[in-house]
Design a protein around this motif. Sequence first.
Motif, PDB file in Angstrom:
ATOM      1  N   PRO A 173      19.993  13.529 -13.545  1.00  0.00           N
ATOM      2  CA  PRO A 173      18.619  13.946 -13.837  1.00  0.00           C
ATOM      3  C   PRO A 173      17.795  12.733 -14.236  1.00  0.00           C
ATOM      4  O   PRO A 173      18.273  11.869 -14.967  1.00  0.00           O
ATOM      5  CB  PRO A 173      18.782  14.910 -15.016  1.00  0.00           C
ATOM      6  N   ARG A 174      16.556  12.648 -13.722  1.00  0.00           N
ATOM      7  CA  ARG A 174      15.698  11.501 -14.029  1.00  0.00           C
ATOM      8  C   ARG A 174      15.079  11.642 -15.407  1.00  0.00           C
ATOM      9  O   ARG A 174      14.557  12.693 -15.735  1.00  0.00           O
ATOM     10  CB  ARG A 174      14.582  11.411 -13.002  1.00  0.00           C
ATOM     11  N   ARG A 175      15.134  10.554 -16.153  1.00  0.00           N
ATOM     12  CA  ARG A 175      14.426  10.537 -17.413  1.00  0.00           C
ATOM     13  C   ARG A 175      12.931  10.530 -17.150  1.00  0.00           C
ATOM     14  O   ARG A 175      12.454   9.783 -16.322  1.00  0.00           O
ATOM     15  CB  ARG A 175      14.773   9.268 -18.199  1.00  0.00           C
ATOM     16  N   ALA A 176      12.179  11.343 -17.840  1.00  0.00           N
ATOM     17  CA  ALA A 176      10.732  11.357 -17.629  1.00  0.00           C
ATOM     18  C   ALA A 176      10.012  10.639 -18.760  1.00  0.00           C
ATOM     19  O   ALA A 176       8.825  10.750 -18.934  1.00  0.00           O
ATOM     20  CB  ALA A 176      10.235  12.785 -17.525  1.00  0.00           C
ATOM     21  N   ALA A 177      10.789   9.858 -19.542  1.00  0.00           N
ATOM     22  CA  ALA A 177      10.229   9.260 -20.751  1.00  0.00           C
ATOM     23  C   ALA A 177       9.205   8.164 -20.464  1.00  0.00           C
ATOM     24  O   ALA A 177       8.253   7.994 -21.207  1.00  0.00           O
ATOM     25  CB  ALA A 177      11.347   8.698 -21.609  1.00  0.00           C
ATOM     26  N   GLY A 178       9.391   7.416 -19.377  1.00  0.00           N
ATOM     27  CA  GLY A 178       8.540   6.264 -19.113  1.00  0.00           C
ATOM     28  C   GLY A 178       7.201   6.631 -18.507  1.00  0.00           C
ATOM     29  O   GLY A 178       6.876   7.804 -18.355  1.00  0.00           O
ATOM     30  N   ILE A 179       6.435   5.594 -18.141  1.00  0.00           N
ATOM     31  CA  ILE A 179       5.129   5.854 -17.524  1.00  0.00           C
ATOM     32  C   ILE A 179       5.160   5.603 -16.016  1.00  0.00           C
ATOM     33  O   ILE A 179       4.212   5.920 -15.318  1.00  0.00           O
ATOM     34  CB  ILE A 179       4.015   4.978 -18.150  1.00  0.00           C
ATOM     35  N   PHE A 235       0.835  -1.208   0.000  1.00  0.00           N
ATOM     36  CA  PHE A 235       0.000   0.000   0.000  1.00  0.00           C
ATOM     37  C   PHE A 235       0.870   1.258   0.000  1.00  0.00           C
ATOM     38  O   PHE A 235       0.546   2.250  -0.656  1.00  0.00           O
ATOM     39  CB  PHE A 235      -0.948   0.013   1.199  1.00  0.00           C
ATOM     40  N   SER A 236       1.960   1.219   0.744  1.00  0.00           N
ATOM     41  CA  SER A 236       2.875   2.371   0.761  1.00  0.00           C
ATOM     42  C   SER A 236       3.380   2.674  -0.637  1.00  0.00           C
ATOM     43  O   SER A 236       3.524   3.838  -1.018  1.00  0.00           O
ATOM     44  CB  SER A 236       4.085   2.090   1.658  1.00  0.00           C
ATOM     45  N   LEU A 237       3.643   1.619  -1.401  1.00  0.00           N
ATOM     46  CA  LEU A 237       4.146   1.805  -2.762  1.00  0.00           C
ATOM     47  C   LEU A 237       3.111   2.519  -3.629  1.00  0.00           C
ATOM     48  O   LEU A 237       3.440   3.448  -4.373  1.00  0.00           O
ATOM     49  CB  LEU A 237       4.524   0.452  -3.363  1.00  0.00           C
ATOM     50  N   VAL A 238       1.846   2.103  -3.523  1.00  0.00           N
ATOM     51  CA  VAL A 238       0.794   2.752  -4.310  1.00  0.00           C
ATOM     52  C   VAL A 238       0.643   4.213  -3.871  1.00  0.00           C
ATOM     53  O   VAL A 238       0.530   5.118  -4.710  1.00  0.00           O
ATOM     54  CB  VAL A 238      -0.564   2.015  -4.168  1.00  0.00           C
ATOM     55  N   VAL A 239       0.679   4.450  -2.560  1.00  0.00           N
ATOM     56  CA  VAL A 239       0.553   5.819  -2.051  1.00  0.00           C
ATOM     57  C   VAL A 239       1.715   6.680  -2.558  1.00  0.00           C
ATOM     58  O   VAL A 239       1.506   7.768  -3.102  1.00  0.00           O
ATOM     59  CB  VAL A 239       0.498   5.840  -0.503  1.00  0.00           C
ATOM     60  N   ALA A 240       2.940   6.163  -2.433  1.00  0.00           N
ATOM     61  CA  ALA A 240       4.118   6.934  -2.869  1.00  0.00           C
ATOM     62  C   ALA A 240       4.039   7.224  -4.366  1.00  0.00           C
ATOM     63  O   ALA A 240       4.381   8.323  -4.820  1.00  0.00           O
ATOM     64  CB  ALA A 240       5.402   6.169  -2.534  1.00  0.00           C
ATOM     65  N   ALA A 241       3.573   6.238  -5.139  1.00  0.00           N
ATOM     66  CA  ALA A 241       3.473   6.426  -6.593  1.00  0.00           C
ATOM     67  C   ALA A 241       2.434   7.495  -6.916  1.00  0.00           C
ATOM     68  O   ALA A 241       2.650   8.352  -7.773  1.00  0.00           O
ATOM     69  CB  ALA A 241       3.118   5.099  -7.271  1.00  0.00           C
ATOM     70  N   HIS A 242       1.291   7.470  -6.214  1.00  0.00           N
ATOM     71  CA  HIS A 242       0.273   8.505  -6.453  1.00  0.00           C
ATOM     72  C   HIS A 242       0.801   9.881  -6.041  1.00  0.00           C
ATOM     73  O   HIS A 242       0.605  10.870  -6.754  1.00  0.00           O
ATOM     74  CB  HIS A 242      -1.022   8.183  -5.696  1.00  0.00           C
ATOM     75  N   LEU A 243       1.489   9.943  -4.887  1.00  0.00           N
ATOM     76  CA  LEU A 243       2.006  11.236  -4.407  1.00  0.00           C
ATOM     77  C   LEU A 243       2.957  11.858  -5.426  1.00  0.00           C
ATOM     78  O   LEU A 243       2.986  13.077  -5.583  1.00  0.00           O
ATOM     79  CB  LEU A 243       2.737  11.062  -3.067  1.00  0.00           C
ATOM     80  N   LEU A 248       8.108   3.628  -8.232  1.00  0.00           N
ATOM     81  CA  LEU A 248       7.851   2.358  -8.908  1.00  0.00           C
ATOM     82  C   LEU A 248       9.057   1.930  -9.747  1.00  0.00           C
ATOM     83  O   LEU A 248       9.406   0.741  -9.795  1.00  0.00           O
ATOM     84  CB  LEU A 248       6.599   2.491  -9.782  1.00  0.00           C
ATOM     85  N   VAL A 249       9.721   2.903 -10.379  1.00  0.00           N
ATOM     86  CA  VAL A 249      10.937   2.605 -11.138  1.00  0.00           C
ATOM     87  C   VAL A 249      11.950   1.929 -10.221  1.00  0.00           C
ATOM     88  O   VAL A 249      12.587   0.939 -10.574  1.00  0.00           O
ATOM     89  CB  VAL A 249      11.542   3.889 -11.754  1.00  0.00           C
ATOM     90  N   ASP A 250      12.060   2.451  -8.976  1.00  0.00           N
ATOM     91  CA  ASP A 250      12.997   1.871  -8.020  1.00  0.00           C
ATOM     92  C   ASP A 250      12.650   0.421  -7.703  1.00  0.00           C
ATOM     93  O   ASP A 250      13.520  -0.413  -7.507  1.00  0.00           O
ATOM     94  CB  ASP A 250      13.005   2.695  -6.724  1.00  0.00           C
TER      95      ASP A 250
END
Length: 214
Positions: free
Chosen positions: A84-90, A24-32, A95-97
């Motif tokens: 710098p983070r690539r912003a290319a993905g979705i 659940f923390s992962l979903v929350v962090a991803a939404h944040l 979640l990338v981590d």
Amino acid sequence: MTIRHHLSDQLLMAYAAGQLPEAFSLVVAAHLSLCDDCRAQADSFDAVGGAVLEEAGEIAMGEDALARTLARIEWLPRAAAPKPRRAAGIFPAPLVDYVGGDLPAVRWRRVGGGVRQAILPTDRDATARLLYIPAGTAVPDHGHRGLELTLVLQGAFADETDRFSRGDVEIADEALEHTPVALAGQDCICLAATDAPLRFRGLIPRLAQPLFRI
Ligand SMILES: [Zn+2]
């Protein structure tokens, strides 16, 4: 991007307090990381936690604790400048981590009807999975024994309650029985967390359940 479905205060508070299972923390962090509104709200709950710490009585640490900590900091190698983070993905950064990359890094497994999933490694209190639902495909009709959080990362789905697109979170509990359908146009990719098996109406999904831990 307009996000219309947000996290509840209850979830944000539990997240701030560190009380949520990892999934659940992962979903929350991803939404944040996608939602300014919820991030502001989460910051205010963090501030409450900080105030509680400020007010809490002090407990003395060992006499040399400060000196030892400082000595260790001296030894730390100098951190390289962050790339710098690539912003290319979705995928949002948290979640990338987890996945170790964006979409191409995911190892999908078929669950039938064209739907694919990838279960992510988290502690066992709850399960986090990525779901791939081809455009126009329905997930079998199901209810919930516990809590289900679903964050849309690509495309959109609709169920009996509303329509959900990138950044939106659906919070489903025991009261909701639904049949999510991926909308036409783009395959739908979601991050979902559950803390109990779903309740499927159909026999086939019920039989397949233990296989897919869903
Ligand atoms: Zn939000």
